[in-house]
Design a protein around this motif. Structure first.
Motif, short mmCIF file in Angstrom:
data_model
loop_
_atom_site.label_atom_id
_atom_site.label_comp_id
_atom_site.label_asym_id
_atom_site.label_seq_id
_atom_site.Cartn_x
_atom_site.Cartn_y
_atom_site.Cartn_z
N CYS A 38 85.89 40.56 37.41
CA CYS A 38 85.00 40.98 36.32
C CYS A 38 85.79 41.03 35.02
CB CYS A 38 84.39 42.34 36.60
SG CYS A 38 83.06 42.28 37.83
N GLN A 91 73.07 34.84 30.23
CA GLN A 91 72.22 35.97 29.84
C GLN A 91 70.76 35.53 29.77
OE1 GLN A 91 73.96 38.07 26.53
NE2 GLN A 91 71.97 38.81 25.85
N GLU A 169 77.22 37.89 31.39
CA GLU A 169 76.31 39.01 31.11
C GLU A 169 74.90 38.77 31.67
OE1 GLU A 169 76.40 40.76 27.29
OE2 GLU A 169 78.46 40.15 26.88
N THR A 171 72.81 40.45 33.19
CA THR A 171 71.77 41.49 33.14
C THR A 171 71.52 42.02 31.73
OG1 THR A 171 73.39 43.25 33.62
CG2 THR A 171 72.27 42.25 35.51
N SER A 172 72.21 41.43 30.74
CA SER A 172 72.12 42.00 29.38
C SER A 172 70.76 41.80 28.72
CB SER A 172 73.21 41.40 28.49
OG SER A 172 74.46 41.82 28.96
N THR A 200 80.69 41.16 32.31
CA THR A 200 79.65 42.19 32.43
C THR A 200 80.00 43.45 31.65
OG1 THR A 200 78.32 43.47 34.00
CG2 THR A 200 80.65 43.19 34.56
N GLU A 202 78.41 46.14 32.91
CA GLU A 202 78.00 47.09 33.94
C GLU A 202 79.25 47.64 34.62
OE1 GLU A 202 74.95 48.11 34.59
OE2 GLU A 202 73.97 46.77 33.16
#
Ligand code: ADP
Ligand code: MG
Length: 247
Positions: A38, A91, A169, A171-172, A200, A202
């Motif tokens: 990550c 993204q 990214e 989930t951004s 990420t 997160e």
């Protein structure tokens, strides 16, 4: 006995500038087979550019990017071959809006891998099942939630049978309540041994799933190590400052 590790990605001395903007200033990074790495760091630190250099969406100014022992710069006139073993999830999901889910997952298999349609559809269905969307093969992207669309994008990438998955990214762009379902799919892939390089924000996900966390700032890797080392016990001031802001 620990099995011998195979280096899947080996980046040395990677530099990338846009005009006077020296975005990557000498990156050294390896990703072993089966490893989940990550990449974290502030906006503008060069994380996306790093990922984009791995599959030649950007061409490095200097340094070496080796994927499965091959210098990918040598493949610049054959981009399909350079990206043949690399899946990328962005993204923005970038699905074809005019095509149902199944076709979104078969096109590149047929054009790039030259799979026949029945085989491409079989592989697509397997991977749509994998991301929990086996029931949505005939749906159009506009009728899916953002989380479902991103899971289709993951299934599409998996359908190319990649050796490596890049996530920038992923989930951004999602509403907060849809983030979990995408992270859950990624967690499953990690457990199945997929090699992944993930940008990420997160931190809980990185802490739990990453084998290694890389903190980037200003175009360099400031520090890297286990999640415990980098997220829980950062050594560098820049890392501490960043984590104070995001945790
Ligand atoms: P991050 O993903 O960490 O936010 P990026 O790699 O997207 O950082 O961007 C790092 C820097 O590179 C930023 O200053 C950005 O404006 C610049 N940059 C990225 N891509 C391009 C491009 N195609 N052309 C010009 N500048 C770019
Ligand atoms: Mg970015």
């Amino acid at each position: 006995m620990t099995p011998p590790t195979t280096t899947l990605v080996e980046i040395t001395g990677l530099r990338k500038s846009f005009g006077d903007n020296h975005v990557l200033q000498g990156i050294d990074l390896t990703v072993e087979q089966g490893e989940v790495v990550c990449v974290i760091g502030p906006s503008g630190s060069g994380k996306s550019t790093l990922l984009r250099c791995v599959n030649l969406l950007e061409y490095p100014n200097d340094g070496l990017v080796m994927v499965r022992g091959e210098n990918i710069a040598d493949l610049n006139n054959n981009l399909d071959e350079a990206r043949r073993h690399i899946g990328m999830v962005f993204q923005q999901f970038n699905l074809f809006p005019h095509l149902p889910v199944l076709d979104n997952c078969t096109i590149a298999q047929m054009t790039v891998l030259r799979r026949e349609r029945p085989e491409a559809e079989r592989v697509a269905r397997v991977n749509l099942e994998r991301v929990g969307l086996g029931a949505k093969v005939t749906a159009y992207p506009a009728h899916l939630s953002g989380g479902q669309q991103q899971r289709v994008a993951i299934a599409r990438a998996l359908s190319m049978s990649p050796a490596l998955m890049l996530f920038d990214e992923p989930t951004s762009a999602l509403d907060p309540e849809l983030v979990g379902e995408v992270l859950a799919v990624m967690r499953t892939l990690a457990e199945e041994g997929m090699t992944m390089l993930i940008v990420t924000h997160e931190m809980a996900f990185a802490r739990e799933v990453a084998d290694r966390v890389v903190f980037m700032d200003g175009g360099v890797i400031v520090e890297q190590g286990s999640p415990h080392e980098v997220i829980s016990n950062p050594q560098q001031e820049r890392t501490k400052t960043f984590l104070k802001r995001v945790l």
